[in-house]
Design a protein around this motif. Sequence first.
Motif, PDB file in Angstrom:
ATOM      1  N   LEU A 107      19.241  57.426  75.776  1.00 43.66           N
ATOM      2  CA  LEU A 107      18.058  57.773  76.565  1.00 43.66           C
ATOM      3  C   LEU A 107      17.005  56.680  76.411  1.00 43.66           C
ATOM      4  N   PRO A 108      17.291  55.479  76.877  1.00 43.84           N
ATOM      5  CA  PRO A 108      16.319  54.385  76.708  1.00 43.84           C
ATOM      6  C   PRO A 108      15.005  54.711  77.417  1.00 43.84           C
ATOM      7  N   GLY A 109      13.910  54.520  76.688  1.00 44.39           N
ATOM      8  CA  GLY A 109      12.597  54.748  77.270  1.00 44.39           C
ATOM      9  C   GLY A 109      12.115  56.178  77.220  1.00 44.39           C
ATOM     10  N   THR A 110      12.982  57.113  76.811  1.00 45.25           N
ATOM     11  CA  THR A 110      12.573  58.514  76.781  1.00 45.25           C
ATOM     12  C   THR A 110      11.714  58.823  75.570  1.00 45.25           C
ATOM     13  N   VAL A 111      12.042  58.229  74.437  1.00 43.19           N
ATOM     14  CA  VAL A 111      11.243  58.398  73.224  1.00 43.19           C
ATOM     15  C   VAL A 111      10.634  57.041  72.863  1.00 43.19           C
ATOM     16  N   PRO A 112       9.545  57.017  72.095  1.00 43.66           N
ATOM     17  CA  PRO A 112       8.949  55.735  71.695  1.00 43.66           C
ATOM     18  C   PRO A 112       9.980  54.838  71.013  1.00 43.66           C
ATOM     19  N   PRO A 113       9.822  53.530  71.128  1.00 50.49           N
ATOM     20  CA  PRO A 113      10.858  52.590  70.653  1.00 50.49           C
ATOM     21  C   PRO A 113      11.301  52.815  69.213  1.00 50.49           C
ATOM     22  N   ARG A 114      10.346  53.037  68.301  1.00 54.51           N
ATOM     23  CA  ARG A 114      10.751  53.189  66.906  1.00 54.51           C
ATOM     24  C   ARG A 114      11.629  54.422  66.725  1.00 54.51           C
ATOM     25  N   ALA A 145       2.961  76.058  84.189  1.00 51.87           N
ATOM     26  CA  ALA A 145       3.600  75.389  83.055  1.00 51.87           C
ATOM     27  C   ALA A 145       4.626  74.374  83.542  1.00 51.87           C
ATOM     28  N   PRO A 146       4.759  73.237  82.866  1.00 52.47           N
ATOM     29  CA  PRO A 146       5.698  72.205  83.294  1.00 52.47           C
ATOM     30  C   PRO A 146       7.130  72.579  82.955  1.00 52.47           C
ATOM     31  N   THR A 147       8.059  71.822  83.521  1.00 55.30           N
ATOM     32  CA  THR A 147       9.444  71.982  83.122  1.00 55.30           C
ATOM     33  C   THR A 147       9.612  71.447  81.709  1.00 55.30           C
ATOM     34  N   ALA A 148      10.755  71.759  81.098  1.00 50.49           N
ATOM     35  CA  ALA A 148      11.010  71.296  79.738  1.00 50.49           C
ATOM     36  C   ALA A 148      10.998  69.771  79.662  1.00 50.49           C
ATOM     37  N   ARG A 149      11.592  69.117  80.629  1.00 44.19           N
ATOM     38  CA  ARG A 149      11.637  67.652  80.597  1.00 44.19           C
ATOM     39  C   ARG A 149      10.226  67.066  80.646  1.00 44.19           C
ATOM     40  N   GLU A 150       9.390  67.602  81.526  1.00 46.27           N
ATOM     41  CA  GLU A 150       8.019  67.100  81.635  1.00 46.27           C
ATOM     42  C   GLU A 150       7.245  67.357  80.345  1.00 46.27           C
ATOM     43  N   ALA A 155       4.816  65.659  75.116  1.00 42.70           N
ATOM     44  CA  ALA A 155       4.705  65.858  73.664  1.00 42.70           C
ATOM     45  C   ALA A 155       5.073  64.596  72.901  1.00 42.70           C
ATOM     46  N   LEU A 156       6.115  63.908  73.335  1.00 41.05           N
ATOM     47  CA  LEU A 156       6.541  62.697  72.633  1.00 41.05           C
ATOM     48  C   LEU A 156       5.511  61.582  72.748  1.00 41.05           C
ATOM     49  N   ALA A 157       4.734  61.613  73.811  1.00 44.93           N
ATOM     50  CA  ALA A 157       3.744  60.556  74.022  1.00 44.93           C
ATOM     51  C   ALA A 157       2.407  60.841  73.359  1.00 44.93           C
ATOM     52  N   THR A 158       2.125  62.112  73.052  1.00 42.38           N
ATOM     53  CA  THR A 158       0.764  62.453  72.629  1.00 42.38           C
ATOM     54  C   THR A 158       0.660  63.149  71.280  1.00 42.38           C
ATOM     55  N   ARG A 159       1.744  63.630  70.706  1.00 39.93           N
ATOM     56  CA  ARG A 159       1.640  64.440  69.491  1.00 39.93           C
ATOM     57  C   ARG A 159       2.146  63.709  68.261  1.00 39.93           C
ATOM     58  N   ALA A 160       1.670  64.167  67.115  1.00 36.18           N
ATOM     59  CA  ALA A 160       2.050  63.554  65.841  1.00 36.18           C
ATOM     60  C   ALA A 160       3.500  63.875  65.499  1.00 36.18           C
ATOM     61  N   TYR A 161       4.150  62.911  64.882  1.00 37.13           N
ATOM     62  CA  TYR A 161       5.538  63.070  64.456  1.00 37.13           C
ATOM     63  C   TYR A 161       5.568  63.469  62.980  1.00 37.13           C
ATOM     64  N   TYR A 167      13.962  69.103  57.425  1.00 35.97           N
ATOM     65  CA  TYR A 167      14.194  70.161  58.412  1.00 35.97           C
ATOM     66  C   TYR A 167      12.873  70.674  58.973  1.00 35.97           C
ATOM     67  N   ARG A 168      12.752  70.622  60.295  1.00 36.98           N
ATOM     68  CA  ARG A 168      11.632  71.231  60.994  1.00 36.98           C
ATOM     69  C   ARG A 168      12.112  71.604  62.382  1.00 36.98           C
ATOM     70  N   TYR A 169      12.237  72.907  62.609  1.00 33.45           N
ATOM     71  CA  TYR A 169      12.792  73.393  63.863  1.00 33.45           C
ATOM     72  C   TYR A 169      11.920  72.941  65.033  1.00 33.45           C
ATOM     73  N   ALA A 170      12.538  72.297  66.029  1.00 38.32           N
ATOM     74  CA  ALA A 170      11.798  71.810  67.192  1.00 38.32           C
ATOM     75  C   ALA A 170      12.671  71.916  68.430  1.00 38.32           C
ATOM     76  N   ASN A 171      12.199  72.662  69.408  1.00 34.50           N
ATOM     77  CA  ASN A 171      12.944  72.818  70.654  1.00 34.50           C
ATOM     78  C   ASN A 171      13.154  71.488  71.372  1.00 34.50           C
ATOM     79  N   THR A 172      12.273  70.536  71.122  1.00 34.76           N
ATOM     80  CA  THR A 172      12.400  69.198  71.698  1.00 34.76           C
ATOM     81  C   THR A 172      13.779  68.601  71.442  1.00 34.76           C
ATOM     82  N   ASN A 173      14.314  68.813  70.248  1.00 40.67           N
ATOM     83  CA  ASN A 173      15.596  68.213  69.879  1.00 40.67           C
ATOM     84  C   ASN A 173      16.701  68.587  70.868  1.00 40.67           C
ATOM     85  N   TYR A 174      16.725  69.838  71.287  1.00 37.90           N
ATOM     86  CA  TYR A 174      17.834  70.285  72.126  1.00 37.90           C
ATOM     87  C   TYR A 174      17.614  69.999  73.605  1.00 37.90           C
TER      88      TYR A 174
END
Length: 355
Positions: A107-114, A145-150, A155-161, A167-174
Amino acid sequence: MPLPRARLAFVLVTALLGLGAGPLSGEPSPTPPSAVLPRLVSEGHAPAAAMLSVSPSASQFQAAGSGIRRADRFRAGSVTKTFVATVVLQLAAEGRLHLDDPVGRHLPGTVPPRAGRTVTLRALLTHTSGLPDYTTGSSLHTASAPTAREAVRRALATRAYGPPGHYRYANTNYVLLGLVIERVTGRPYAVEAGRRVIDRLRLTGTSFPGARTTLPPPHGRAYDAAGRDVTALDPRTAWAAGELISTMDDLNRFYAALLSGRLLPPPQLRQLLDTRPANGRYAMGVYPRRLSCGTTVWGHNGHITGSYVRTATTSDGRRTVTFRVNTNAVPLGTLRTLEPALLEAEFCRTNRLSP
């Protein structure tokens, strides 16, 4: 009267905050399931509760309250994750991806480079990626409310990692794993899961609704914590993290087939059940619970507006149970007590009565 689509999406998002909360703890109970189910109604404020247990020799359906039939379709929430994990591991068995692939490779470009270079598919499967959960925070509380992809992109662009490797359950992973399936196969993840799992096992009551807000018949009604009818929902906010529709029979059949090795070769089945990355709390789309009688059961729960469901099966897939309520109103403290009591009653009483 069904709620407008925008409001339905908002209601669904608020429920996803607790979707797939993971293993619950509580005191074991020697009482039979027939004594525990009514407590989900009387103490948990559920209109109805039901349980379907299956063993090699028999199946038994039990219900309390009114409004749940054995054949009903219902929203299964985070049980979706087990289907997604199964498809990913099938693709790994075919050599079309590797669990240690970095997310950015697919998924190039979907998550920040690091993160794209360091977060692996294995970390997504085990909830050890450190990625932020798109279902938390105020950015989803909008008029539509946006779709899951949106929502994941935002979230990946604006929230803390969080720290990777914990282990930290996150719906983002799936949601990301759903996108990986689509990139690798060239088909929607739901089509791929339908072909590889639903059709193969003949799960005739199981489907991925896409944008469809209604449940296919037969179905009962679903209610939120305020008692409103939320049977119709826009599932697009859940997507690969929790949109599945199924039946109690189908979920029992699916988990029994998965644990017995019908869906995965032995190396991938061992990986499915490997809890070491998450320090014993989660494996890949399933999590374990060790009962007082020494039996370990595997499965997942699903918590979404109007529904809570839990399926558990023995490690050989020979004994399986699904229970559900038709609301998300049951307090977490009540679930922490009654869910373990149901599992103990079903698996440990059965063990004691077996030759």
